[in-house]
Design a protein around this motif. Structure first.
Motif, PDB file in Angstrom:
ATOM      1  N   MET B 104       0.580  -0.862  -0.116  1.00 51.26           N
ATOM      2  CA  MET B 104       0.535  -0.160  -0.007  1.00 51.26           C
ATOM      3  C   MET B 104       1.362   1.518   0.401  1.00 51.26           C
ATOM      4  O   MET B 104       0.378   2.766  -0.591  1.00 51.26           O
ATOM      5  CB  MET B 104      -0.670   0.122   1.769  1.00 51.26           C
ATOM      6  CG  MET B 104      -2.222  -1.011   1.045  1.00 51.26           C
ATOM      7  SD  MET B 104      -2.784  -1.160  -0.403  1.00 51.26           S
ATOM      8  CE  MET B 104      -3.369   0.956  -0.620  1.00 51.26           C
ATOM      9  N   HIS B 105       1.838   0.764   0.727  1.00 55.01           N
ATOM     10  CA  HIS B 105       2.983   2.597   0.569  1.00 55.01           C
ATOM     11  C   HIS B 105       3.509   3.011  -0.384  1.00 55.01           C
ATOM     12  O   HIS B 105       2.866   4.264  -1.229  1.00 55.01           O
ATOM     13  CB  HIS B 105       4.407   1.961   1.725  1.00 55.01           C
ATOM     14  CG  HIS B 105       5.160   3.339   1.405  1.00 55.01           C
ATOM     15  ND1 HIS B 105       6.232   4.153   1.225  1.00 55.01           N
ATOM     16  CD2 HIS B 105       4.575   4.336   2.509  1.00 55.01           C
ATOM     17  CE1 HIS B 105       6.248   4.904   1.160  1.00 55.01           C
ATOM     18  NE2 HIS B 105       5.613   5.287   2.529  1.00 55.01           N
ATOM     19  N   PRO B 106       3.902   2.091  -1.584  1.00 52.97           N
ATOM     20  CA  PRO B 106       4.117   3.000  -3.089  1.00 52.97           C
ATOM     21  C   PRO B 106       3.135   2.817  -3.879  1.00 52.97           C
ATOM     22  O   PRO B 106       2.637   4.105  -5.092  1.00 52.97           O
ATOM     23  CB  PRO B 106       5.014   1.397  -3.892  1.00 52.97           C
ATOM     24  CG  PRO B 106       4.599   0.726  -2.876  1.00 52.97           C
ATOM     25  CD  PRO B 106       4.646   0.609  -1.531  1.00 52.97           C
ATOM     26  N   TYR B 107       1.647   2.250  -3.586  1.00 50.19           N
ATOM     27  CA  TYR B 107      -0.136   2.129  -3.894  1.00 50.19           C
ATOM     28  C   TYR B 107       0.047   3.913  -4.164  1.00 50.19           C
ATOM     29  O   TYR B 107      -0.743   4.337  -4.955  1.00 50.19           O
ATOM     30  CB  TYR B 107      -0.808   1.751  -3.678  1.00 50.19           C
ATOM     31  CG  TYR B 107      -1.848   1.325  -4.471  1.00 50.19           C
ATOM     32  CD1 TYR B 107      -2.087   0.519  -5.427  1.00 50.19           C
ATOM     33  CD2 TYR B 107      -3.129   2.279  -3.802  1.00 50.19           C
ATOM     34  CE1 TYR B 107      -3.322   0.168  -5.993  1.00 50.19           C
ATOM     35  CE2 TYR B 107      -4.159   2.591  -4.061  1.00 50.19           C
ATOM     36  CZ  TYR B 107      -4.573   1.496  -6.039  1.00 50.19           C
ATOM     37  OH  TYR B 107      -5.506   1.700  -6.341  1.00 50.19           O
ATOM     38  N   TRP B 108      -0.442   4.148  -2.293  1.00 47.83           N
ATOM     39  CA  TRP B 108      -0.581   5.300  -2.100  1.00 47.83           C
ATOM     40  C   TRP B 108       0.554   6.433  -2.492  1.00 47.83           C
ATOM     41  O   TRP B 108       0.391   7.844  -3.525  1.00 47.83           O
ATOM     42  CB  TRP B 108      -0.716   5.365  -0.475  1.00 47.83           C
ATOM     43  CG  TRP B 108      -2.225   4.848   0.066  1.00 47.83           C
ATOM     44  CD1 TRP B 108      -1.956   3.996   1.380  1.00 47.83           C
ATOM     45  CD2 TRP B 108      -3.405   4.775  -0.924  1.00 47.83           C
ATOM     46  NE1 TRP B 108      -2.947   3.344   1.062  1.00 47.83           N
ATOM     47  CE2 TRP B 108      -3.948   4.143   0.003  1.00 47.83           C
ATOM     48  CE3 TRP B 108      -4.325   5.768  -1.473  1.00 47.83           C
ATOM     49  CZ2 TRP B 108      -5.376   3.766  -0.002  1.00 47.83           C
ATOM     50  CZ3 TRP B 108      -5.219   5.513  -1.583  1.00 47.83           C
ATOM     51  CH2 TRP B 108      -6.035   4.493  -0.772  1.00 47.83           C
ATOM     52  N   GLN B 109       1.631   6.120  -2.577  1.00 49.96           N
ATOM     53  CA  GLN B 109       2.576   7.282  -3.208  1.00 49.96           C
ATOM     54  C   GLN B 109       1.816   7.571  -4.780  1.00 49.96           C
ATOM     55  O   GLN B 109       2.001   8.899  -5.230  1.00 49.96           O
ATOM     56  CB  GLN B 109       3.555   6.883  -2.995  1.00 49.96           C
ATOM     57  CG  GLN B 109       4.907   7.610  -1.950  1.00 49.96           C
ATOM     58  CD  GLN B 109       6.099   6.347  -1.738  1.00 49.96           C
ATOM     59  OE1 GLN B 109       6.690   5.936  -2.309  1.00 49.96           O
ATOM     60  NE2 GLN B 109       7.114   7.724  -0.771  1.00 49.96           N
ATOM     61  N   ALA B 126      -2.927   8.400   3.755  1.00 53.12           N
ATOM     62  CA  ALA B 126      -3.122   6.759   3.750  1.00 53.12           C
ATOM     63  C   ALA B 126      -1.294   6.808   4.000  1.00 53.12           C
ATOM     64  O   ALA B 126      -0.013   5.936   4.431  1.00 53.12           O
ATOM     65  CB  ALA B 126      -3.481   6.114   3.386  1.00 53.12           C
ATOM     66  N   VAL B 127      -0.670   7.888   2.725  1.00 58.20           N
ATOM     67  CA  VAL B 127       1.032   7.151   2.863  1.00 58.20           C
ATOM     68  C   VAL B 127       2.207   7.195   3.923  1.00 58.20           C
ATOM     69  O   VAL B 127       2.842   6.495   4.200  1.00 58.20           O
ATOM     70  CB  VAL B 127       1.044   8.196   2.035  1.00 58.20           C
ATOM     71  CG1 VAL B 127       1.887   9.261   1.974  1.00 58.20           C
ATOM     72  CG2 VAL B 127       2.798   6.852   0.900  1.00 58.20           C
ATOM     73  N   ILE B 185       3.860  -2.306  -9.079  1.00 64.30           N
ATOM     74  CA  ILE B 185       4.330  -1.509  -7.715  1.00 64.30           C
ATOM     75  C   ILE B 185       5.354  -3.119  -7.041  1.00 64.30           C
ATOM     76  O   ILE B 185       5.991  -2.566  -6.142  1.00 64.30           O
ATOM     77  CB  ILE B 185       2.829  -1.493  -7.234  1.00 64.30           C
ATOM     78  CG1 ILE B 185       2.741   0.005  -6.900  1.00 64.30           C
ATOM     79  CG2 ILE B 185       3.325  -1.369  -5.463  1.00 64.30           C
ATOM     80  CD1 ILE B 185       1.224   0.148  -6.190  1.00 64.30           C
ATOM     81  N   ARG B 186       5.279  -3.954  -7.763  1.00 62.20           N
ATOM     82  CA  ARG B 186       5.713  -5.121  -7.294  1.00 62.20           C
ATOM     83  C   ARG B 186       7.666  -4.965  -6.816  1.00 62.20           C
ATOM     84  O   ARG B 186       7.389  -5.497  -6.243  1.00 62.20           O
ATOM     85  CB  ARG B 186       5.638  -6.541  -8.607  1.00 62.20           C
ATOM     86  CG  ARG B 186       6.625  -7.776  -8.261  1.00 62.20           C
ATOM     87  CD  ARG B 186       5.128  -8.494  -7.799  1.00 62.20           C
ATOM     88  NE  ARG B 186       5.747  -9.864  -7.008  1.00 62.20           N
ATOM     89  CZ  ARG B 186       5.352 -10.697  -6.699  1.00 62.20           C
ATOM     90  NH1 ARG B 186       4.393 -11.180  -6.974  1.00 62.20           N
ATOM     91  NH2 ARG B 186       6.050 -11.432  -5.850  1.00 62.20           N
ATOM     92  N   PRO B 187       7.853  -4.087  -8.313  1.00 60.28           N
ATOM     93  CA  PRO B 187       9.493  -4.321  -7.924  1.00 60.28           C
ATOM     94  C   PRO B 187       9.567  -3.517  -6.559  1.00 60.28           C
ATOM     95  O   PRO B 187      11.075  -3.352  -5.633  1.00 60.28           O
ATOM     96  CB  PRO B 187      10.459  -3.490  -9.211  1.00 60.28           C
ATOM     97  CG  PRO B 187       9.340  -3.775 -10.244  1.00 60.28           C
ATOM     98  CD  PRO B 187       7.535  -3.424  -9.870  1.00 60.28           C
ATOM     99  N   VAL B 188       8.821  -2.776  -5.551  1.00 60.40           N
ATOM    100  CA  VAL B 188       9.006  -1.956  -4.880  1.00 60.40           C
ATOM    101  C   VAL B 188       9.116  -2.485  -3.783  1.00 60.40           C
ATOM    102  O   VAL B 188       9.243  -2.870  -2.958  1.00 60.40           O
ATOM    103  CB  VAL B 188       8.084  -0.235  -5.624  1.00 60.40           C
ATOM    104  CG1 VAL B 188       8.940   0.363  -3.601  1.00 60.40           C
ATOM    105  CG2 VAL B 188       8.358   0.701  -6.272  1.00 60.40           C
ATOM    106  N   PHE B 189       7.705  -3.522  -3.579  1.00 62.94           N
ATOM    107  CA  PHE B 189       7.141  -4.796  -2.929  1.00 62.94           C
ATOM    108  C   PHE B 189       8.323  -5.423  -2.700  1.00 62.94           C
ATOM    109  O   PHE B 189       9.046  -5.770  -1.706  1.00 62.94           O
ATOM    110  CB  PHE B 189       6.197  -5.003  -3.702  1.00 62.94           C
ATOM    111  CG  PHE B 189       5.707  -6.192  -2.556  1.00 62.94           C
ATOM    112  CD1 PHE B 189       5.017  -5.747  -1.121  1.00 62.94           C
ATOM    113  CD2 PHE B 189       5.726  -7.244  -2.987  1.00 62.94           C
ATOM    114  CE1 PHE B 189       4.276  -6.981  -0.177  1.00 62.94           C
ATOM    115  CE2 PHE B 189       5.515  -8.629  -1.706  1.00 62.94           C
ATOM    116  CZ  PHE B 189       4.892  -8.035  -0.387  1.00 62.94           C
TER     117      PHE B 189
END
Lengths: 93, 242
Positions: B104-109, B126-127, B185-189
């Motif tokens: 969720m963090h990179p998602y909200w970013q 949320a971020v 978002i996968r790579p950041v996750f």
């Protein structure tokens, strides 16, 4: 669990320019977890902008049995600045 | 209606995980965690409320956040399977939290630059919360993974039990232009998880048969019980407000 987990004292600075004040203590495994726990326990309502945590065992406290000789200066009124008469000419000090 | 569906998926993720975390309230291993977990649960439930309220507005049929949260059955819930997994032990709970927050963090970013103003607003709040959830859950995963023999075993068990639900995070689901791509978002996750697992002495597992179906309303048996408990008060007193 808490039996093995060290105790930490928490200090919060409410605003820039003020000193950190002791607000309480908590249990945490190490300093990183202690900071997180302090954030969760003591800053949920916007109480401050800086946290210190100190291992409780690092604090050396005065002995209550020595309270008499430590904290009761008695009639030594000359230790208060108001004991001294300042000549008018000196003005505000 | 893609935006409505997509908001509902996100809202369900947040509400279900928030409720799961709240089940720890009064049962955490120490007072400090007993405050930390409800704090995080309320972060998630707060975001869920914003998302439900906006979803109801987008749909335009007068459904309130309470209607959406309390009057839909298990099959209508669109949440990820990961977030409905039972709490089990502290290792499971913290790993589940880490997986979700690391997603969720990179998602909200990414959502901070959404074309939709309300989405940007929800993301802005949320971020920061997700950054803290990563830190809190991550520190626990490191300490349990790199702790005693028993804590390391429990942490490995949690990775074994939960990693089959990770791939579902990146399925695009309903999707909408106003919301970020999940697959991107996968790579950041992966980087976040690799960094924490490395410190924790944990290994990511190959997952030959990833589980999914939550977005289509196909859930594990635990969700029905959870919803029954969560929705009982509202269903017993429909329209009650608090």
């Amino acid at each position: 669990m808490t039996g093995e987990v060290p105790l930490w004292e928490v200090f919060i600075r409410p605003r820039n320019g003020l000193a950190h004040r002791h607000v309480g203590s908590l249990h945490a495994a190490d300093e990183v977890m202690a900071l997180q726990a302090a954030r969760d326990v003591y800053t949920r309502r916007g109480e401050g902008n800086s946290i210190w945590v100190v291992p409780s065992k690092a604090i050396t406290a005065s002995d209550p049995d020595q309270a008499a000789e430590n904290f009761e200066p008695g009639e030594k009124i000359y230790r208060h600045p108001t004991f001294y008469d300042i000549p008018e000419e000196v003005g505000h000090m | 209606m893609a935006l409505f569906e997509a908001l509902l998926e996100l809202a369900d993720d947040h509400l279900v995980l928030g409720h799961r975390l709240s089940e720890w309230c009064g049962h955490a291993p120490m007072l400090e965690e007993d405050l930390a977990m409800p704090n995080m649960a309320l972060d998630l439930i707060g975001t869920a409320r914003n998302l439900y309220a906006y979803a109801g507005e987008v749909e335009g049929k007068g459904q309130s956040e309470d209607d959406l949260a309390y009057l839909r059955d298990e099959r209508a819930y669109r949440n990820l399977l990961l977030v409905e997994r039972p709490n089990e032990d502290f290792a499971h709970t913290m790993l589940r939290q880490l997986y979700f927050a690391a997603f969720m963090h990179p998602y909200w970013q990414a959502a901070l630059s959404s074309s939709d103003e309300t989405v940007r607003g929800i993301a802005g709040k949320a971020v920061k919360e997700m950054a803290y959830h990563i830190r809190h859950a991550g520190e626990w995963v490191v300490r349990l993974g790199d702790g005693t023999e028993e804590s390391a075993r429990r942490m490995k068990d949690a990775v074994f039990a939960l990693s089959i639900y990770v791939d579902e995070l990146f399925e695009e689901g309903a999707g909408d232009d106003a919301l970020p791509s999940r697959a991107a978002i996968r790579p950041v996750f992966d980087k976040t998880i690799a960094r924490i697992f490395d410190e924790a002495g944990l290994e990511s597992l190959e997952v030959p048969f990833p589980q999914s179906g939550g977005r289509d309303g196909r859930h594990g048996e635990g969700l029905g019980h959870m919803l029954a408990e969560m929705q009982s008060v509202y269903r017993a007193h429909p329209g009650a407000s608090w």
